[in-house]
Design an enzyme around this catalytic site. Structure first.
Site, PDB file in Angstrom:
ATOM      1  N   TYR A   1       0.714  -1.177   0.025  1.00 49.81           N
ATOM      2  CA  TYR A   1      -0.091  -0.053  -0.120  1.00 49.81           C
ATOM      3  C   TYR A   1       0.677   1.165  -0.023  1.00 49.81           C
ATOM      4  O   TYR A   1       1.703   1.522   0.788  1.00 49.81           O
ATOM      5  CB  TYR A   1      -1.025  -0.076   1.084  1.00 49.81           C
ATOM      6  CG  TYR A   1      -1.750   1.238   1.494  1.00 49.81           C
ATOM      7  CD1 TYR A   1      -2.590   1.610   0.383  1.00 49.81           C
ATOM      8  CD2 TYR A   1      -1.663   2.064   2.286  1.00 49.81           C
ATOM      9  CE1 TYR A   1      -3.536   2.508   0.527  1.00 49.81           C
ATOM     10  CE2 TYR A   1      -2.262   3.349   2.527  1.00 49.81           C
ATOM     11  CZ  TYR A   1      -3.511   3.497   1.407  1.00 49.81           C
ATOM     12  OH  TYR A   1      -4.348   4.436   1.625  1.00 49.81           O
TER      13      TYR A   1
ATOM     14  N   ASP B   1       9.306   2.870   0.279  1.00 56.82           N
ATOM     15  CA  ASP B   1       8.281   3.550   1.280  1.00 56.82           C
ATOM     16  C   ASP B   1       8.328   2.904   2.487  1.00 56.82           C
ATOM     17  O   ASP B   1       8.075   1.826   2.786  1.00 56.82           O
ATOM     18  CB  ASP B   1       6.725   3.058   0.409  1.00 56.82           C
ATOM     19  CG  ASP B   1       5.660   3.815   1.264  1.00 56.82           C
ATOM     20  OD1 ASP B   1       5.927   4.064   2.045  1.00 56.82           O
ATOM     21  OD2 ASP B   1       4.620   3.528   0.712  1.00 56.82           O
TER      22      ASP B   1
ATOM     23  N   LYS C   1       3.559   8.503   9.322  1.00 57.55           N
ATOM     24  CA  LYS C   1       3.439   7.965  10.696  1.00 57.55           C
ATOM     25  C   LYS C   1       4.546   8.608  11.706  1.00 57.55           C
ATOM     26  O   LYS C   1       4.321   9.681  12.247  1.00 57.55           O
ATOM     27  CB  LYS C   1       3.447   6.442  10.383  1.00 57.55           C
ATOM     28  CG  LYS C   1       2.197   6.230   9.391  1.00 57.55           C
ATOM     29  CD  LYS C   1       1.956   4.556   9.297  1.00 57.55           C
ATOM     30  CE  LYS C   1       0.587   4.663   8.491  1.00 57.55           C
ATOM     31  NZ  LYS C   1       0.904   3.723   7.239  1.00 57.55           N
TER      32      LYS C   1
END
Ligand SMILES: *Cc1c(COP(=O)(O)O)cnc(C)c1O
Length: 418
Positions: A144, A239, A267
């Protein structure tokens, strides 16, 4: 467990927001119950609107590696807020955070602060295309990378449990340049390069996948990606929105010893505030406006309060030399208890997922063999015992520095009993 207040709030929320939520996995659809409304959180605990207390292993889906409400982080935010919420202009806090990030991740020679992981990835891919003058990108099934149009192909996370293979509203043309490969499968990547090599701008990959549940890279897989991108003069983007500052201070790239051309962070880097970053080799980042012709901008980018939360978090992670050893010790304890309970667990550092399948989970297809009804039962039984885990199979359990040994033991017992 009494959840009447949460249920009432859910009825109200549904009148205003699609499905009552601002992000799909929060809806608890795949675990067959209505969502809990959270009133407050502190340390390793969250408290819902009915006063139920839970040991939290969602940790806001990753940011809270220090647990909830760490005083140094809250103080840094309050200090920043007292001087104003946003200036839309340069300020010292941006330099401080950028410097801390580069100290932890030397491959990020130059970087940009943005507001979300989605934006970081979208911008990094644009920079890769601008730098290489190529259009195609390779992504892996089950990884994702946020919800931007071109990356919503076999996206992992909520896209797997909600059975939306691709999103509606994405024109076909937007994903035509996205090539799909299988995680941990070198041959699937080789075939794409054989065919499209000169047109491939970059590979984007979660260096340790955590959005199809946790799926660590096989020995040599990341090395292979590094080599083949170099061979074809394509770029390698890690990522690290989840893995950055989690698998080690220097992220997955430090842990596995592979240096990407570009990195995306989110995050943890925002310390619980909306902040993310992308960056890498200076030569590539110099293509970004105003230095170069790759356009990317943001009204709230580098927001002072968010930058302060990120900087305070990174400083603690850099100063406390025991944090990562402690996370490893506690997470290994949880893994052992889960295995004793007969669960099929994947773990990378403080990220864990239990899969309800007999086969080893190494990619998207094997992850999808997990029996999701069992996951839902498992989730609900843990919840009734005061353990809050992700309301979806294809996510990770996050362990934080705030998890006490006592709470880890309670969790181990719960695994045995459920
Ligand atoms: C969460 C996540 C994103 C998206 O970040 P948002 O802040 O939710 O937009 C991108 N990539 C990975 C690997 C993620 O885990």
């Amino acid at each position: 467990m009494n959840t009447t207040n949460s249920e009432k709030l859910y009825e109200q929320a549904k009148k205003f927001m699609p499905g009552g939520v601002n992000s799909p996995v929060r809806a608890f659809n795949s675990v067959g119950r209505s969502p809990l409304f959270i009133e407050r959180a502190e340390g390793d605990k969250i408290y819902d609107a009915d006063g139920n207390e839970f040991i939290d292993y969602v940790c806001s889906w990753g940011p809270n590696i220090l647990g909830h409400g760490r005083p140094e982080v809250l103080e840094a935010v309050c200090r920043a807020v007292s001087k104003g919420l946003t200036f839309g202009a340069c300020h010292r806090g941006e330099i401080e955070l950028a410097e801390l990030i580069r100290q932890c991740m030397p491959s990020m020679e130059m970087l940009r602060l943005v507001n979300s992981g989605t934006e970081a990835v979208m911008s990094a891919v644009r920079a890769a295309r601008g730098y290489t003058h190529r259009d195609m990108i390779i992504k892996f099934k089950g990884c994702y990378h946020g919800h931007s149009d071109g990356l919503l192909v076999k996206g992992g996370s909520g896209l797997l449990t909600n059975s939306v293979p691709d999103s509606a509203g994405v024109p076909k043309g937007y994903t035509e340049t996205t090539l799909l490969a299988d995680y941990n499968n070198e041959k699937s990547v080789e075939e794409l390069f054989d065919r499209y090599g000169k047109d491939i701008a970059c590979i984007i990959v979660e260096p340790c996948a955590a959005n199809m549940g946790v799926v660590p890279p096989k020995e040599g897989f990341l090395r292979f990606l590094r080599d083949i991108t170099e061979k074809y003069s394509s770029l390698l983007i890690f990522d690290e929105v989840i893995t950055g500052f989690r698998l080690s201070l220097g992220g997955a790239q430090q842990l596995y010893g592979i240096t990407p051309d570009l990195t995306t962070l989110g995050k943890i880097v925002g310390g619980g505030m909306p902040l993310a970053a992308y960056g890498g080799r200076a030569e590539i980042m110099e293509c970004v406006a105003p230095l170069g012709s790759v356009y990317q901008a943001g009204t709230l980018s580098g927001n002072p309060a968010a930058a302060a939360a990120g900087a305070a978090t990174l400083k603690i992670l850099m100063d406390d030399t025991h944090i990562y050893d402690e996370l490893e010790r506690k997470s290994a304890r949880l893994e052992a208890a889960m295995r004793e309970a007969g669960l099929n667990v994947n773990r990378a550092g403080s990220l864990l997922t239990a899969f309800f399948t007999d086969v080893p989970v190494t990619d998207h297809d094997s992850a999808c063999t997990s029996y999701r009804q069992k996951y839902a039962e498992h989730f609900n039984r843990l919840l009734e015992r005061g353990i809050y885990t992700a309301p979806s199979q294809f996510e990770a359990m996050f362990v934080s520095a705030a998890h006490t040994d006592e709470d880890i033991e309670l969790t181990c017992k719960a695994f045995k009993n459920v």
